[in-house]
Design an enzyme around this catalytic site. Structure first.
Site, PDB file in Angstrom:
ATOM      1  N   SER A 124       1.002  -1.135  -0.096  1.00 23.07           N
ATOM      2  CA  SER A 124      -0.002  -0.017   0.209  1.00 23.07           C
ATOM      3  C   SER A 124       0.730   1.358  -0.026  1.00 23.07           C
ATOM      4  O   SER A 124       1.817   1.270   0.608  1.00 23.07           O
ATOM      5  CB  SER A 124      -0.768   0.031   1.324  1.00 23.07           C
ATOM      6  OG  SER A 124      -1.437   1.183   1.555  1.00 23.07           O
ATOM      7  N   TYR A 149      -1.890  -1.111  10.921  1.00 25.12           N
ATOM      8  CA  TYR A 149      -2.244  -1.650   9.546  1.00 25.12           C
ATOM      9  C   TYR A 149      -0.848  -1.328   8.517  1.00 25.12           C
ATOM     10  O   TYR A 149      -0.590  -2.319   7.942  1.00 25.12           O
ATOM     11  CB  TYR A 149      -3.546  -1.113   9.194  1.00 25.12           C
ATOM     12  CG  TYR A 149      -3.633  -1.399   7.500  1.00 25.12           C
ATOM     13  CD1 TYR A 149      -4.033  -2.797   7.018  1.00 25.12           C
ATOM     14  CD2 TYR A 149      -3.641  -0.362   6.640  1.00 25.12           C
ATOM     15  CE1 TYR A 149      -3.907  -2.690   5.833  1.00 25.12           C
ATOM     16  CE2 TYR A 149      -3.499  -0.450   5.334  1.00 25.12           C
ATOM     17  CZ  TYR A 149      -3.840  -1.682   4.826  1.00 25.12           C
ATOM     18  OH  TYR A 149      -3.726  -1.853   3.434  1.00 25.12           O
ATOM     19  N   LYS A 153       2.226  -3.705   6.553  1.00 22.62           N
ATOM     20  CA  LYS A 153       2.413  -3.578   5.157  1.00 22.62           C
ATOM     21  C   LYS A 153       4.054  -3.361   4.754  1.00 22.62           C
ATOM     22  O   LYS A 153       4.701  -4.025   4.254  1.00 22.62           O
ATOM     23  CB  LYS A 153       1.865  -2.584   4.208  1.00 22.62           C
ATOM     24  CG  LYS A 153       0.154  -2.997   4.222  1.00 22.62           C
ATOM     25  CD  LYS A 153       0.001  -4.152   3.456  1.00 22.62           C
ATOM     26  CE  LYS A 153      -1.494  -4.474   3.607  1.00 22.62           C
ATOM     27  NZ  LYS A 153      -1.502  -5.816   2.897  1.00 22.62           N
TER      28      LYS A 153
HETATM   29  P1  NAD Z   1     -10.892  -7.277   1.502  1.00 20.26           P
HETATM   30  O1  NAD Z   1     -10.951  -7.490   2.775  1.00 20.26           O
HETATM   31  O2  NAD Z   1     -12.150  -7.094   0.647  1.00 20.26           O
HETATM   32  O3  NAD Z   1     -10.010  -8.544   0.959  1.00 20.26           O
HETATM   33  C1  NAD Z   1      -9.096  -9.420   1.902  1.00 20.26           C
HETATM   34  C2  NAD Z   1      -9.491 -10.627   1.856  1.00 20.26           C
HETATM   35  O4  NAD Z   1      -8.794 -11.573   2.683  1.00 20.26           O
HETATM   36  C3  NAD Z   1     -10.938 -10.803   2.371  1.00 20.26           C
HETATM   37  O5  NAD Z   1     -11.814 -11.664   1.746  1.00 20.26           O
HETATM   38  C4  NAD Z   1     -10.817 -11.762   3.652  1.00 20.26           C
HETATM   39  O6  NAD Z   1     -11.775 -12.740   4.102  1.00 20.26           O
HETATM   40  C5  NAD Z   1      -9.432 -12.311   3.473  1.00 20.26           C
HETATM   41  N1  NAD Z   1      -8.549 -12.671   4.500  1.00 20.26           N
HETATM   42  C6  NAD Z   1      -8.019 -12.060   5.674  1.00 20.26           C
HETATM   43  N2  NAD Z   1      -7.325 -12.649   6.423  1.00 20.26           N
HETATM   44  C7  NAD Z   1      -7.397 -13.933   6.086  1.00 20.26           C
HETATM   45  C8  NAD Z   1      -6.864 -15.395   6.405  1.00 20.26           C
HETATM   46  N3  NAD Z   1      -6.092 -15.148   7.402  1.00 20.26           N
HETATM   47  N4  NAD Z   1      -6.920 -16.314   5.548  1.00 20.26           N
HETATM   48  C9  NAD Z   1      -7.493 -16.237   4.386  1.00 20.26           C
HETATM   49  N5  NAD Z   1      -8.113 -15.065   4.061  1.00 20.26           N
HETATM   50  C10 NAD Z   1      -8.066 -14.086   4.790  1.00 20.26           C
HETATM   51  O7  NAD Z   1      -9.641  -6.064   1.141  1.00 20.26           O
HETATM   52  P2  NAD Z   1      -9.242  -5.654  -0.102  1.00 20.26           P
HETATM   53  O8  NAD Z   1      -9.578  -4.275  -0.261  1.00 20.26           O
HETATM   54  O9  NAD Z   1      -9.687  -6.524  -1.304  1.00 20.26           O
HETATM   55  O10 NAD Z   1      -7.599  -5.588  -0.030  1.00 20.26           O
HETATM   56  C11 NAD Z   1      -6.858  -6.768  -0.661  1.00 20.26           C
HETATM   57  C12 NAD Z   1      -5.563  -6.423   0.036  1.00 20.26           C
HETATM   58  O11 NAD Z   1      -4.980  -5.252  -0.484  1.00 20.26           O
HETATM   59  C13 NAD Z   1      -5.372  -6.476   1.477  1.00 20.26           C
HETATM   60  O12 NAD Z   1      -4.114  -6.914   1.944  1.00 20.26           O
HETATM   61  C14 NAD Z   1      -5.219  -4.905   1.798  1.00 20.26           C
HETATM   62  O13 NAD Z   1      -4.404  -4.454   2.855  1.00 20.26           O
HETATM   63  C15 NAD Z   1      -4.500  -4.501   0.355  1.00 20.26           C
HETATM   64  N6  NAD Z   1      -4.789  -3.053   0.240  1.00 20.26           N
HETATM   65  C16 NAD Z   1      -6.035  -2.637   0.058  1.00 20.26           C
HETATM   66  C17 NAD Z   1      -6.443  -1.230  -0.001  1.00 20.26           C
HETATM   67  C18 NAD Z   1      -7.731  -0.886  -0.272  1.00 20.26           C
HETATM   68  O14 NAD Z   1      -7.869   0.401   0.022  1.00 20.26           O
HETATM   69  N7  NAD Z   1      -8.724  -1.520  -0.737  1.00 20.26           N
HETATM   70  C19 NAD Z   1      -5.297  -0.329  -0.270  1.00 20.26           C
HETATM   71  C20 NAD Z   1      -4.021  -0.796  -0.324  1.00 20.26           C
HETATM   72  C21 NAD Z   1      -3.707  -2.170   0.014  1.00 20.26           C
HETATM   73  C1  UD1 Z   2      -6.824   5.010   4.270  1.00 23.91           C
HETATM   74  C2  UD1 Z   2      -5.633   4.701   4.877  1.00 23.91           C
HETATM   75  C3  UD1 Z   2      -4.677   3.896   4.237  1.00 23.91           C
HETATM   76  C4  UD1 Z   2      -5.294   2.905   3.652  1.00 23.91           C
HETATM   77  C5  UD1 Z   2      -6.053   3.585   2.451  1.00 23.91           C
HETATM   78  C6  UD1 Z   2      -6.652   2.474   1.434  1.00 23.91           C
HETATM   79  C7  UD1 Z   2      -5.709   6.115   7.119  1.00 23.91           C
HETATM   80  C8  UD1 Z   2      -5.088   7.134   7.678  1.00 23.91           C
HETATM   81  N1  UD1 Z   2      -5.188   5.577   5.984  1.00 23.91           N
HETATM   82  O1  UD1 Z   2      -6.164   5.804   3.103  1.00 23.91           O
HETATM   83  O2  UD1 Z   2      -3.801   3.396   5.413  1.00 23.91           O
HETATM   84  O3  UD1 Z   2      -3.999   2.071   2.652  1.00 23.91           O
HETATM   85  O4  UD1 Z   2      -7.200   4.116   3.365  1.00 23.91           O
HETATM   86  O5  UD1 Z   2      -7.559   1.506   2.523  1.00 23.91           O
HETATM   87  O6  UD1 Z   2      -6.751   5.872   7.314  1.00 23.91           O
HETATM   88  N2  UD1 Z   2     -12.506  11.521   3.875  1.00 23.91           N
HETATM   89  C9  UD1 Z   2     -13.432  12.210   4.240  1.00 23.91           C
HETATM   90  N3  UD1 Z   2     -14.435  11.676   4.802  1.00 23.91           N
HETATM   91  C10 UD1 Z   2     -14.622  10.505   4.932  1.00 23.91           C
HETATM   92  C11 UD1 Z   2     -13.563   9.604   4.422  1.00 23.91           C
HETATM   93  C12 UD1 Z   2     -12.561   9.968   4.047  1.00 23.91           C
HETATM   94  O7  UD1 Z   2     -13.204  13.438   4.202  1.00 23.91           O
HETATM   95  O8  UD1 Z   2     -15.701   9.983   5.444  1.00 23.91           O
HETATM   96  C13 UD1 Z   2     -11.159  11.876   3.282  1.00 23.91           C
HETATM   97  C14 UD1 Z   2      -9.781  11.581   4.074  1.00 23.91           C
HETATM   98  O9  UD1 Z   2      -9.701  12.683   4.941  1.00 23.91           O
HETATM   99  C15 UD1 Z   2      -8.881  11.584   2.913  1.00 23.91           C
HETATM  100  C16 UD1 Z   2      -9.759  11.026   1.777  1.00 23.91           C
HETATM  101  O10 UD1 Z   2     -11.014  11.277   2.003  1.00 23.91           O
HETATM  102  O11 UD1 Z   2      -8.578  12.616   2.804  1.00 23.91           O
HETATM  103  C17 UD1 Z   2      -9.454   9.530   1.458  1.00 23.91           C
HETATM  104  O12 UD1 Z   2      -9.635   8.839   2.665  1.00 23.91           O
HETATM  105  P1  UD1 Z   2      -9.493   7.287   2.349  1.00 23.91           P
HETATM  106  O13 UD1 Z   2     -10.531   6.835   1.508  1.00 23.91           O
HETATM  107  O14 UD1 Z   2      -9.768   6.773   3.977  1.00 23.91           O
HETATM  108  O15 UD1 Z   2      -8.168   6.796   2.249  1.00 23.91           O
HETATM  109  P2  UD1 Z   2      -6.826   7.459   2.949  1.00 23.91           P
HETATM  110  O16 UD1 Z   2      -7.238   8.301   3.836  1.00 23.91           O
HETATM  111  O17 UD1 Z   2      -5.866   7.906   1.572  1.00 23.91           O
END
Ligand code: NAD
Ligand code: UD1
Length: 340
Positions: A124, A149, A153
């Protein structure tokens, strides 16, 4: 390629499964459904016509993971499994460290034992902490994460780098996602957060569908053009295709490499709310609220390395992000619950 998707029933994993199938690969899902549900598998079949092999398994359970690999014959693994709620990670840090790190260690052991050489990891942009400079290039300083969290990562990246140094057969691509949003254009799969969404786009779409009265914009005094926070939002289908593009690169290299997956363009919170309202012709009322602790002014990628190494760049813009988020939300107002 036969590709294991740990956490493949989740938001990004399910979209990646669809894109892998579209590209002629065979995804195999392993998920404990702690933040997803098996209904996703039906939806993937609806979209692609393919029934995906899926295993209900906790990736921290070394014995079960060993069994999965014993018969799996995987060419590559994409490791999505992990807990990802930033606020929750502050309340239950040990569970976050245990789940995210243990699952990775168990996976690395199994990959070594069964000679599976290719690993793609969901990292991330959060590893950059407060950005050293913008746009973020992969050599920018990492660390200074504001929550457990983010530290998971950061630590997992280091664990994988060390494992790749020690095992010359291992090839790892550490994908640093910026802010994934949107959904598959069919409206059949999408993001389904439990409880009150923390992230911006799910919150906006729940306001639009009437589940929440208004969006609170956290802070309007940031050092950005309109004072609200700026982020690099990337359509989840583009992101999924970034994984598909990483496979041949991973298979033809050894060692580890960090790659940003972002668009390179930042939008403010206000721009996002207004674009959503405009594109979907639906009101998104908002109010300014205090800053959220740990938030930064701005964060966006330099996407050049992904283009150079993977031949990948984002194709979908703000309009598609807003349209597809809304299409998913309005067709599934309660997510996968009460699915039809
Ligand atoms: P998500 O929660 O929708 O998907 C993660 C999946 O992992 C879920 O289906 C959950 O049931 C499964 N899981 C969790 N722990 C497990 C375990 N111990 N064994 C088997 N399955 C398990 O999340 P996502 O948004 O699809 O994210 C996927 C990956 O990307 C995650 O590692 C997340 O941290 C990373 N990531 C997500 C974002 C985002 O904004 N969505 C941003 C940066 C990184
Ligand atoms: C957040 C996480 C980051 C994670 C990412 C994707 C924090 C500090 N960071 O990032 O670790 O990888 O999500 O899952 O939480 N906002 C509002 N109102 C809301 C929600 C969000 O104003 O109700 C604003 C936030 O202040 C930010 C932007 O929208 O400026 C994006 O927020 P968000 O979607 O939570 O992502 P990040 O903060 O970038």
């Amino acid at each position: 390629m036969r590709v294991l998707l740990t956490g493949g029933a989740g938001y990004i994993g399910s979209h990646t499964a669809v894109e892998l199938i579209n590209a002629g690969h065979t995804p195999v899902i392993a998920d404990n459904y702690s933040n997803s549900c098996p209904e996703v598998l039906n939806r993937i079949k609806e979209i692609t016509g393919v029934e995906v092999e899926a295993h209900e398994i906790d990736m921290c359970d070394a014995e079960k993971v060993d069994k999965l690999f014993a018969t799996g014959a995987f060419d590559a693994v994409i490791h999505f499994a992990g807990l990802k709620a930033v606020g929750e990670s502050v309340s239950i840090p040990v569970q976050y460290y245990r789940n995210n790190i243990d699952s990775t260690l168990v996976l690395l052991d199994a990959m070594t034992k069964y000679g599976v050489a290719n690993l793609i990891f969901s990292s991330s942009a959060t590893v950059y902490g407060n950005p050293e400079r913008l746009p973020l290039t992969e050599d920018c300083a990492t660390g200074g994460c504001t929550n457990p969290y983010g530290w998971t990562k950061y630590m997992i990246e280091q664990i994988i780098r060390d494992a790749a140094k020690a095992n010359p057969n291992l090839s790892a691509v550490l994908l640093r996602y910026f802010n994934p949003v949107g959904a598959h254009a069919s409206g059949r799969i999408g993001e389904d957060p439990s409880g009150i969404p923390n992230n911006l786009m799910p919150f906006i779409s729940q306001v639009a569908v009437g589940r929440r009265t208004h969006l609170s914009i956290f802070g309007n005094d940031y050092n950005t053009p309109d004072g609200t926070g700026v982020r690099d939002y990337i359509h989840v289908v583009d992101l999924a295709r970034g994984h598909v593009a990483s496979l041949p690169y991973c298979a033809s290299h050894k060692g580890s490499v960090e790659i940003n997956l972002g668009t390179g363009t930042g939008y403010s919170v206000k721009e996002m709310a207004e674009a959503f309202a405009r594109v979907n012709d639906i009101p998104v009322p908002y109010q300014y609220a205090p800053r959220r602790p740990g938030d930064i002014d701005a964060c966006y990628a330099d996407p050049v390395k992904a283009k150079e190494l993977l031949g990948w760049e984002a194709q979908l813009g703000l309009e598609e992000m807003c349209r597809d988020t809304w299409n998913w939300q309005k067709n599934n107002p309660n997510g996968y619950k009460g699915a039809n």
